[in-house]
Write a protein that holds these residues in place. Structure first.
Motif, PDB file in Angstrom:
ATOM      1  N   GLU A  64      22.323  79.294 -34.448  1.00 50.32           N
ATOM      2  CA  GLU A  64      22.477  78.269 -35.178  1.00 50.32           C
ATOM      3  C   GLU A  64      23.761  78.460 -36.243  1.00 50.32           C
ATOM      4  N   TYR A 137      17.383  62.892 -32.819  1.00 53.48           N
ATOM      5  CA  TYR A 137      16.206  63.424 -32.133  1.00 53.48           C
ATOM      6  C   TYR A 137      15.085  62.587 -31.789  1.00 53.48           C
ATOM      7  N   ASN A 146       9.684  64.834 -35.031  1.00 46.99           N
ATOM      8  CA  ASN A 146      10.864  65.611 -34.533  1.00 46.99           C
ATOM      9  C   ASN A 146      10.170  67.149 -34.343  1.00 46.99           C
ATOM     10  N   GLY A 148      11.536  69.609 -33.234  1.00 47.64           N
ATOM     11  CA  GLY A 148      12.640  70.793 -33.162  1.00 47.64           C
ATOM     12  C   GLY A 148      12.905  71.354 -32.042  1.00 47.64           C
ATOM     13  N   ASP A 177      20.316  71.463 -30.476  1.00 50.86           N
ATOM     14  CA  ASP A 177      19.639  72.229 -31.606  1.00 50.86           C
ATOM     15  C   ASP A 177      19.171  70.953 -32.260  1.00 50.86           C
ATOM     16  N   CYS A 178      17.740  70.986 -32.300  1.00 54.58           N
ATOM     17  CA  CYS A 178      17.221  69.750 -33.040  1.00 54.58           C
ATOM     18  C   CYS A 178      16.038  70.673 -34.091  1.00 54.58           C
ATOM     19  N   ALA A 179      16.296  71.934 -34.102  1.00 55.53           N
ATOM     20  CA  ALA A 179      15.242  72.601 -35.006  1.00 55.53           C
ATOM     21  C   ALA A 179      16.029  72.462 -36.437  1.00 55.53           C
ATOM     22  N   PRO A 180      15.226  73.097 -37.492  1.00 55.02           N
ATOM     23  CA  PRO A 180      15.773  72.658 -38.922  1.00 55.02           C
ATOM     24  C   PRO A 180      17.429  72.957 -39.127  1.00 55.02           C
ATOM     25  N   MET A 183      19.905  70.697 -37.808  1.00 56.12           N
ATOM     26  CA  MET A 183      19.719  69.283 -38.225  1.00 56.12           C
ATOM     27  C   MET A 183      20.728  68.670 -39.092  1.00 56.12           C
ATOM     28  N   CYS A 188      21.010  65.968 -34.345  1.00 53.26           N
ATOM     29  CA  CYS A 188      20.779  67.183 -33.849  1.00 53.26           C
ATOM     30  C   CYS A 188      21.948  67.831 -33.520  1.00 53.26           C
TER      31      CYS A 188
END
Length: 245
Positions: A64, A137, A146, A148, A177-180, A183, A188
């Motif tokens: 990330e 997302y 979401n 993630g 990448d829709c993880a924290p 975002m 995303c």
């Protein structure tokens, strides 16, 4: 002679069994102009069956690039997501000659392909669906919906997985990448190319390279057993020859 033939046949069987499925390592990089010196990087492995021309067990880790410090990979401090679920493998023609020359294979963070908002239609995960949804997302507008998810998409040449990619093939690589750590509000982080999908990623990221190399094979216990049995027969034949000589 019968013992020799049996031993050679067993060793040959081991070689054939090993030749059908090969494990490869893969690394792809998406240049991220807005998060330099960090880029989005996927590092993984997959199995390729050179008889059926199929890919399985694609899994790995995705960096990330909005996380971490200015330390550059491989000494980075970025967060890395684990992608363990290969949920898509699609044959593609990247040469515009109506002949499929490879596979676009995708592995996900979740055991589900749900990644992008489906309000615009589409499948909810593919790079084109992500472009069409503006990277929003899956589950929008409720942030709690979401899940993630994240994914990385690689290209595998089914004639020779070790072959260097053409620019057309690089253009089809993608990640989401829709993880924290990926975002930006409801959007995303993604990596796509204009040539491949009509737009660059949500933070201007785009694919620049992919390399595939052989991974060290790890034979199954059955393979060791067959090999040792074959070598044992060869040793027995050699001892009898010395006694008879």
């Amino acid at each position: 002679m019968l013992l020799i033939s049996s031993a050679l046949a067993m060793i040959g069987a081991v070689q054939v069994a090993e030749a059908a499925v090969t494990t490869y390592k893969v690394q792809e990089t998406f240049f991220e102009p807005d998060t330099q010196p960090n880029d989005s990087i996927f590092i993984g492995t997959f199995d390729f069956d050179d008889v059926t021309k199929t890919v399985s067990n694609l899994k790995g880790i995705l960096s990330e690039s909005m996380t971490g410090t200015s330390a550059v990979y491989p000494n980075d401090t970025m967060t890395w997501l684990t992608l363990d679920y290969q949920l898509s493998s699609v044959a593609v023609d990247t040469n515009a000659d109506s002949i499929n020359d490879g596979l676009l294979v995708t592995t996900f963070k979740n055991n589900s392909s749900n990644t992008f908002w489906k309000g615009t239609g589409g499948d909810g995960w593919s790079p084109q669906a992500g472009v069409d949804a503006g990277g929003v997302y899956y589950g929008f507008p409720r942030a709690g919906n979401n899940s993630g998810n994240a994914y990385a998409m690689i290209f595998v040449n089914t004639t020779n997985p070790l072959a260097a990619l053409t620019q057309n093939q690089i253009d089809k690589l993608a990640y989401a990448d829709c993880a924290p750590g990926g975002m930006m509000g409801a959007v995303c982080m993604t990596g796509t190319s204009v040539a491949g999908y009509g737009a660059i990623g949500t933070m201007s990221g785009y694919p620049v390279s992919q390399t595939i190399t052989l991974a060290a094979p790890v034979p199954e216990p059955e393979t060791y057993a067959m090999l040792m049995a074959g070598l044992g027969l060869m040793g027995l034949v050699a001892r009898k020859r010395r006694k008879n000589g």
